[in-house]
Design an enzyme around this catalytic site. Structure first.
Site, PDB file in Angstrom:
ATOM      1  N   PRO A   1       5.473   8.676  -5.126  1.00  0.00           N
ATOM      2  CA  PRO A   1       6.389   9.789  -5.026  1.00  0.00           C
ATOM      3  C   PRO A   1       7.370   9.638  -3.863  1.00  0.00           C
ATOM      4  O   PRO A   1       6.975   9.277  -2.765  1.00  0.00           O
ATOM      5  CB  PRO A   1       5.481  10.991  -4.798  1.00  0.00           C
TER       6      PRO A   1
ATOM      7  N   HIS B   1     -19.334  -1.660  -2.410  1.00  0.00           N
ATOM      8  CA  HIS B   1     -18.027  -2.162  -2.002  1.00  0.00           C
ATOM      9  C   HIS B   1     -17.726  -3.481  -2.701  1.00  0.00           C
ATOM     10  O   HIS B   1     -18.537  -4.403  -2.649  1.00  0.00           O
ATOM     11  CB  HIS B   1     -17.991  -2.360  -0.476  1.00  0.00           C
ATOM     12  N   HIS B   2     -16.603  -3.536  -3.376  1.00  0.00           N
ATOM     13  CA  HIS B   2     -16.104  -4.757  -4.007  1.00  0.00           C
ATOM     14  C   HIS B   2     -14.749  -5.104  -3.416  1.00  0.00           C
ATOM     15  O   HIS B   2     -13.727  -4.635  -3.901  1.00  0.00           O
ATOM     16  CB  HIS B   2     -15.930  -4.563  -5.518  1.00  0.00           C
ATOM     17  N   GLU B   3     -14.734  -5.881  -2.341  1.00  0.00           N
ATOM     18  CA  GLU B   3     -13.449  -6.404  -1.846  1.00  0.00           C
ATOM     19  C   GLU B   3     -13.150  -7.649  -2.673  1.00  0.00           C
ATOM     20  O   GLU B   3     -13.972  -8.565  -2.733  1.00  0.00           O
ATOM     21  CB  GLU B   3     -13.531  -6.749  -0.362  1.00  0.00           C
TER      22      GLU B   3
ATOM     23  N   HIS C   1      -8.929   0.792  -2.901  1.00  0.00           N
ATOM     24  CA  HIS C   1      -8.024   0.539  -1.768  1.00  0.00           C
ATOM     25  C   HIS C   1      -7.037  -0.559  -2.157  1.00  0.00           C
ATOM     26  O   HIS C   1      -7.327  -1.354  -3.048  1.00  0.00           O
ATOM     27  CB  HIS C   1      -8.820   0.170  -0.519  1.00  0.00           C
ATOM     28  N   GLU C   2      -5.896  -0.582  -1.481  1.00  0.00           N
ATOM     29  CA  GLU C   2      -4.777  -1.435  -1.916  1.00  0.00           C
ATOM     30  C   GLU C   2      -4.614  -1.280  -3.431  1.00  0.00           C
ATOM     31  O   GLU C   2      -4.551  -2.263  -4.177  1.00  0.00           O
ATOM     32  CB  GLU C   2      -4.979  -2.915  -1.550  1.00  0.00           C
TER      33      GLU C   2
ATOM     34  N   GLU D   1      -6.674   4.656  -1.737  1.00  0.00           N
ATOM     35  CA  GLU D   1      -5.911   4.564  -0.492  1.00  0.00           C
ATOM     36  C   GLU D   1      -4.430   4.673  -0.882  1.00  0.00           C
ATOM     37  O   GLU D   1      -3.972   5.714  -1.305  1.00  0.00           O
ATOM     38  CB  GLU D   1      -6.269   3.254   0.204  1.00  0.00           C
TER      39      GLU D   1
ATOM     40  N   GLU E   1      -7.343   3.323   9.401  1.00  0.00           N
ATOM     41  CA  GLU E   1      -7.541   1.968   9.926  1.00  0.00           C
ATOM     42  C   GLU E   1      -6.343   1.470  10.753  1.00  0.00           C
ATOM     43  O   GLU E   1      -6.518   0.679  11.667  1.00  0.00           O
ATOM     44  CB  GLU E   1      -7.835   1.005   8.781  1.00  0.00           C
TER      45      GLU E   1
HETATM   46  C1  NOJ Z   1      -8.745  -2.762   3.577  1.00  0.00           C
HETATM   47  C2  NOJ Z   1      -9.320  -1.415   3.303  1.00  0.00           C
HETATM   48  O1  NOJ Z   1      -8.351  -0.408   3.356  1.00  0.00           O
HETATM   49  C3  NOJ Z   1     -10.397  -1.156   4.327  1.00  0.00           C
HETATM   50  O2  NOJ Z   1     -10.897   0.153   4.155  1.00  0.00           O
HETATM   51  C4  NOJ Z   1     -11.467  -2.182   4.196  1.00  0.00           C
HETATM   52  O3  NOJ Z   1     -12.389  -1.990   5.235  1.00  0.00           O
HETATM   53  C5  NOJ Z   1     -10.913  -3.594   4.289  1.00  0.00           C
HETATM   54  N1  NOJ Z   1      -9.785  -3.751   3.431  1.00  0.00           N
HETATM   55  C6  NOJ Z   1     -11.952  -4.636   3.903  1.00  0.00           C
HETATM   56  O4  NOJ Z   1     -12.261  -4.521   2.551  1.00  0.00           O
END
Ligand code: NOJ
Length: 695
Positions: free
Chosen positions: A200, A385-387, A465-466, A484, A490
């Site tokens: 937006p 958590h799945h990064e 996130h991202e 996010e 952060e």
């Molecule tokens: C970016 C994310 O916004 C954050 O919350 C996370 O801790 C790190 N990536 C690692 O995954």
């Protein structure tokens, strides 16, 4: 049309007929009004172009702006368009959200579907544009029916939608074409000076009308950003596939809704449900397993370099450390414990090593099964958590097994992550070639929905996130709880610069109009980088990186920035050192019966009242920018004449985010519904209040 003009048109028609071409018909224009009549949309085919214009109380919001689209291998919709048909409808219904800012949502709108037809430059073809006008704005989308001229795969190379907002209209936005995706500070400029913007995007016209351009129901399409066509006129820019078109589709299809929220004042933009109303109803059926709530986690410790995700420093995600967080959560009533850095792939340069992540293999010092059991025994759940570091192919190959594993150990929420520069999401194509896609491309839009649907099969909810931006799909998929998609807390640990004092008062009128954000508030140690490092090889960040808020403002954020999953982001020991202020985080809810934006101006201040869905208690939160502010807020949301004990957490008399952030007054006062509540906010300050009815 004047009589003179009409006769000119008639003469031209004769000339066209002599040339053997169809005469351009007289322009037709149709008007749609909102139920209260204040917003009007005018749709026209003047000059063979499809256009729309929007006004609020007779004042122009969007000047006549083009509609249409172009395809790679088919004839498009740009020239020779004439209105061939139109249909009207009206609707007034109320539906219930399983969780949200409010339980009941009213969908009251008038609708106009306009079918444009063209045979210019090719065979006859039709495109319908469906408009809906609500009291708080409008939405429109393209609908392409199956037709002879549009058989087979369709590649959209350009959407021609324009938004003529005016050069001098003020605009608040983040840039859309830079590396850090949506994670920029909100910029402000006259619209005529802006080149590109994510939505937006928020605007204020010279006559004081506030509006916000965004989209709703972004499904199997690429995200829209705003690109300057000429000063003050934006066009819908769609992300393309690497080396490909913008959207791959097939008739019949519908585009996402293009939305324009409109209000006389800034808070009117917040008190609008049009994004949700333009999404399809819940497709998941029983979603009682989607549980809003508050959580803590092994998270901030990594951002302030007390711990590391990998094993090269002090590994955060150990069995022992996780038990410490579970015990803390159980002691203070938190529903979840997020653990990052638990699986194989984090060691070393994880940002660039997305190929290495293993989503079913815990690190040797992290006993997932035991922790799942331990958490459950304490009435808490692990949050997964799945990064992915945006290696999508690597993740998708493992995704189903990864969710199976989490389901087995009792995980109900998974935070996903796509750390990579914009345009660097990895897709290995069917020839095995490595491709790079945008985070808001059609490819990623498809990916996120795949994740949400696979998760739903295992009664798991998603916090991305991202991510790709929110377009209200939580209505259709209520397990897509939060995300996010902006600068969160952060940035105060390592962002250069950190979020300035006006950041949250900006978010409320910009990013938050899209939907919930996992901002992760509640930092109590406001100078984390001034603490001595735990190990010489783990130096802290720049001390200038710190939350630029008072302590009271950290509490206010729980009411101001909505998320159904709300983190208490700081370390347990920092909360245990300030149990008085921590009490507010323990008391506040994360799911609401009602929410009202009471007062505010974009980027200056904002005040909200929200009623807890479970307790039915009201909470109030207000934040200001770098300026101190005296607010007098109407307690009109409380029952008139009824007495309440207001538990107030306000800035101390000499509080200041920079010089004296911890000065807080915690007091209880008797207030009466209907009266006003006066409070002073410090520079970078805020206030949080819980209202307990007096029996
Ligand atoms: C970016 C994310 O916004 C954050 O919350 C996370 O801790 C790190 N990536 C690692 O995954």
């Amino acid at each position: 049309m004047t009589r003179q003009w009409k006769s000119l048109v008639a003469m031209a028609a004769i000339a066209w007929a002599a040339m053997g071409a169809a005469a351009p018909a007289e322009a037709e224009s149709l008007t749609l009004a909102s139920p209260d009549g204040r917003i009007t949309v005018t749709v026209s085919d003047d000059g063979g172009q499809a256009t729309y214009a929007v006004a609020f109380e007779g004042k122009q919001v969007i000047a006549p702006s083009k509609l249409g689209m172009l395809f790679a291998e088919h004839h498009g919709f740009e020239r020779g368009l004439a209105i061939a048909a139109s249909a009207r409808a009206s609707r007034d219904t109320t539906w219930e959200q399983p969780w949200g800012e409010r339980r009941l949502v009213r969908d009251q709108h008038n609708e106009l579907a306009v079918t444009f037809r063209t045979a210019t430059d090719g065979p006859a073809r039709e495109l319908t544009v469906r408009f809906r006008a609500f009291d708080s704005g409008i939405g429109f989308r393209y609908e392409l029916a199956e037709q002879d001229a549009l058989r087979g795969e369709i590649a959209i190379v350009e959407e021609l939608t324009q938004f003529a907002v005016g050069e001098r209209t003020s605009m608040w936005y983040t840039p859309s074409d830079e590396f850090n995706r949506y994670e920029y500070l909100t910029r402000t400029a006259p619209a005529g000076k802006v080149d590109d913007a994510h939505t937006p995007a928020t605007f204020r016209s010279e006559s004081g009308i506030h509006f916000s351009i965004h989209e709703a129901a972004l499904v199997d399409y690429s995200a829209m950003s705003l690109g300057a066509l000429r000063p003050g006129t934006f066009e819908a820019r769609l992300r393309n596939w690497q080396g490909g078109p913008k959207v791959k589709t097939k008739a019949p299809f519908t585009s996402p809704w293009r939305t324009i929220q409109i209000a006389p004042d800034a808070v009117g933009l917040i008190n609008s449900d049009i994004i949700l109303n333009l999404n399809e109803p819940n497709k998941l059926g029983d979603v009682s397993w989607v549980e809003p709530g508050k959580y803590v986690g092994i998270w901030w410790a990594m951002h302030i370099r007390d711990r590391t995700w990998g094993r090269e420093g002090i590994h955060g995600a150990t069995t022992e450390e996780t038990k410490r967080y579970i015990d803390f959560a159980a002691r203070h009533g938190f529903a979840g414990v997020l653990v990052e850095g638990w699986n194989i792939g984090w060691d070393g340069d994880w940002f660039n090593n997305g190929d290495l992540f293993r989503f079913t293999e815990p690190m040797p010092d992290f006993d997932l099964e035991e922790l799942g059991r331990y958490a459950r025994s304490k009435g808490v759940r692990l949050i997964g958590h799945h990064e992915t570091s945006a290696n999508i192919t690597n993740y998708e190959k493992q995704m189903e097994a990864a969710f199976d594993l989490y389901e087995k150990v009792g995980v109900r929420q998974v935070k996903t992550g796509y750390v990579a520069d914009a345009g660097d999401a990895v897709r290995i194509d069917d020839k095995g070639i490595r491709r790079y896609e945008w985070h808001d491309s059609q490819f990623m839009v498809r990916h996120h929905l795949k994740v949400v649907q696979e998760a739903a099969k295992r009664r798991i909810s998603i916090n991305a996130h991202e991510p790709v931006k929110d377009t209200g799909l939580r209505r259709t998929y209520p397990n897509w709880m939060t995300r996010e998609g902006a600068r969160g807390m952060e940035f105060n640990a390592w962002g250069s610069p950190p979020n300035p004092p006006n950041h949250e008062a900006m978010l409320a009128f910009t990013r938050m109009l899209a939907g919930p954000m996992d901002f992760t508030p509640g930092i109590f140690d406001l100078r984390p980088n001034e603490r001595p490092p735990l190990r010489p090889d783990m130096p802290r960040g720049d001390p200038a990186n710190r939350p630029q808020t008072t302590l009271a403002k950290q509490l206010a954020l729980y009411v101001v920035l909505y998320s159904p999953l709300q983190m208490a982001a700081d370390l347990p020991e920092n909360y245990e050192a300030r149990m008085d202020a921590f009490q507010f985080i323990k008391d506040v809810e994360a799911d609401w019966e009602q929410s009202i934006a009471l007062a505010g101006e974009i980027g200056e201040y904002v005040a909200f009242a929200r009623q807890g869905r479970k307790s039915k208690e009201w909470f109030l939160g207000a934040v200001t920018d770098e300026n101190p502010r005296d607010l007098s807020l109407p307690l009109s949301f409380l029952a008139k004449g009824k007495k309440y004990r207001a538990q107030i957490y306000r800035d101390g008399p000499d509080a200041d985010w920079d010089t004296n952030p911890y000065a807080i007054v915690i007091e209880e006062k008797l207030v009466t519904g209907g009266e006003s509540f006066a409070v002073r906010l410090a520079p970078g300050g805020g206030v949080a209040v819980r209202f307990v009815p007096v029996k």
